[in-house]
Write a protein that holds these residues in place. Sequence first.
Motif, PDB file in Angstrom:
ATOM      1  N   ASP A  92      18.140  -7.139  36.166  1.00 53.10           N
ATOM      2  CA  ASP A  92      18.789  -6.048  36.657  1.00 53.10           C
ATOM      3  C   ASP A  92      20.375  -5.836  36.597  1.00 53.10           C
ATOM      4  OD1 ASP A  92      18.464  -3.573  38.467  1.00 53.10           O
ATOM      5  OD2 ASP A  92      19.673  -4.628  39.956  1.00 53.10           O
ATOM      6  N   ASN A  93      21.011  -6.993  36.870  1.00 54.10           N
ATOM      7  CA  ASN A  93      22.248  -7.105  36.904  1.00 54.10           C
ATOM      8  C   ASN A  93      22.815  -6.827  35.491  1.00 54.10           C
ATOM      9  OD1 ASN A  93      25.021  -9.527  36.599  1.00 54.10           O
ATOM     10  ND2 ASN A  93      25.191  -7.729  37.967  1.00 54.10           N
ATOM     11  N   LEU A  94      22.279  -7.691  34.553  1.00 56.01           N
ATOM     12  CA  LEU A  94      22.793  -7.144  32.951  1.00 56.01           C
ATOM     13  C   LEU A  94      22.350  -5.804  32.550  1.00 56.01           C
ATOM     14  CD1 LEU A  94      23.950  -8.788  30.666  1.00 56.01           C
ATOM     15  CD2 LEU A  94      21.623  -9.691  29.951  1.00 56.01           C
ATOM     16  N   LYS A  95      21.190  -5.514  33.206  1.00 51.25           N
ATOM     17  CA  LYS A  95      20.776  -3.911  32.577  1.00 51.25           C
ATOM     18  C   LYS A  95      22.019  -3.058  33.222  1.00 51.25           C
ATOM     19  CE  LYS A  95      18.149  -1.546  35.124  1.00 51.25           C
ATOM     20  NZ  LYS A  95      17.205  -1.197  35.719  1.00 51.25           N
ATOM     21  N   LYS A  96      22.274  -3.137  34.036  1.00 57.74           N
ATOM     22  CA  LYS A  96      23.454  -2.132  34.608  1.00 57.74           C
ATOM     23  C   LYS A  96      24.884  -2.609  34.208  1.00 57.74           C
ATOM     24  CE  LYS A  96      21.795  -2.144  39.339  1.00 57.74           C
ATOM     25  NZ  LYS A  96      21.915  -2.818  40.810  1.00 57.74           N
ATOM     26  N   SER A 103      32.448  -3.484  28.555  1.00 57.83           N
ATOM     27  CA  SER A 103      32.986  -4.189  27.357  1.00 57.83           C
ATOM     28  C   SER A 103      33.044  -5.690  27.413  1.00 57.83           C
ATOM     29  CB  SER A 103      34.320  -3.561  26.781  1.00 57.83           C
ATOM     30  OG  SER A 103      35.410  -3.865  27.839  1.00 57.83           O
ATOM     31  N   SER A 104      33.088  -6.376  28.843  1.00 59.35           N
ATOM     32  CA  SER A 104      32.871  -7.504  29.103  1.00 59.35           C
ATOM     33  C   SER A 104      31.808  -8.035  30.143  1.00 59.35           C
ATOM     34  CB  SER A 104      34.395  -8.086  29.688  1.00 59.35           C
ATOM     35  OG  SER A 104      34.631  -7.551  30.988  1.00 59.35           O
ATOM     36  N   LEU A 105      31.702  -9.150  30.206  1.00 58.11           N
ATOM     37  CA  LEU A 105      30.579  -9.533  31.404  1.00 58.11           C
ATOM     38  C   LEU A 105      31.215  -9.939  32.579  1.00 58.11           C
ATOM     39  CD1 LEU A 105      28.495 -11.834  29.012  1.00 58.11           C
ATOM     40  CD2 LEU A 105      28.043  -9.421  29.827  1.00 58.11           C
ATOM     41  N   ASP A 106      32.356  -9.608  32.888  1.00 62.08           N
ATOM     42  CA  ASP A 106      33.151  -9.646  34.270  1.00 62.08           C
ATOM     43  C   ASP A 106      32.225  -9.476  35.390  1.00 62.08           C
ATOM     44  OD1 ASP A 106      35.125 -10.840  32.712  1.00 62.08           O
ATOM     45  OD2 ASP A 106      36.551  -8.916  32.841  1.00 62.08           O
ATOM     46  N   GLY A 107      31.541  -8.469  35.134  1.00 62.48           N
ATOM     47  CA  GLY A 107      30.627  -7.999  36.395  1.00 62.48           C
ATOM     48  C   GLY A 107      29.311  -8.665  36.521  1.00 62.48           C
ATOM     49  N   TYR A 108      29.247  -9.575  35.423  1.00 64.81           N
ATOM     50  CA  TYR A 108      27.877 -10.273  35.367  1.00 64.81           C
ATOM     51  C   TYR A 108      27.607 -11.202  36.616  1.00 64.81           C
ATOM     52  CZ  TYR A 108      23.771 -13.325  33.744  1.00 64.81           C
ATOM     53  OH  TYR A 108      22.752 -13.786  33.737  1.00 64.81           O
ATOM     54  N   GLN A 109      26.803 -11.140  37.528  1.00 63.55           N
ATOM     55  CA  GLN A 109      26.606 -11.845  38.740  1.00 63.55           C
ATOM     56  C   GLN A 109      25.409 -13.049  38.475  1.00 63.55           C
ATOM     57  OE1 GLN A 109      25.767  -8.979  41.532  1.00 63.55           O
ATOM     58  NE2 GLN A 109      28.002  -8.051  41.379  1.00 63.55           N
ATOM     59  N   ALA A 110      26.220 -14.083  38.048  1.00 59.25           N
ATOM     60  CA  ALA A 110      25.096 -15.315  37.705  1.00 59.25           C
ATOM     61  C   ALA A 110      24.505 -15.796  39.020  1.00 59.25           C
ATOM     62  CB  ALA A 110      25.901 -16.424  37.193  1.00 59.25           C
TER      63      ALA A 110
END
Length: 148
Positions: A92-96, A103-110
């Motif tokens: 879900d997080n990656l889909k959003k 343009s970056s994965l800064d919002g990716y919540q591991a």
Amino acid sequence: GRDDPQAAYTAYTKALCHRWTFVQRTIPGISELFRPLEDAIRRCFLPAIVGRQISDTERDLFTLPVRLGGLGISNPVEGSEFEFQASVKITDNLKKLIIGQESSLDGYQAGAVAEATSDCLKDKEVRLLRRISAIVSNSSDERLKRSI
């Protein structure tokens, strides 16, 4: 299968089943499309491994992981929807981020992904324990009940 059941089992559990698990995780509502595959597993593959036809109870038992007394040969019809829902939850997080065209994965919540993965594993464990309970309560075979 009949000539070398151990090799067939290894090929199934280490490679073959992962091919349709990928499909199950990416396409919703396809459970019944796996019916012919389950029929082949039930009528051809498992009898070739164990050397005889199997009962419904044995088929249920064989779906359990080895650590719980099964063979880890899942029923692709029964597992399809769970696999898809788990995939949706975990990604879900990656889909959003993709939909938002980040343009970056800064919002990716591991951490959120790890938590979703943990939740899915817990859900799977609950399903497995319920299956064991159902197998035991539906069986009249005392030896089977003791072995589980």
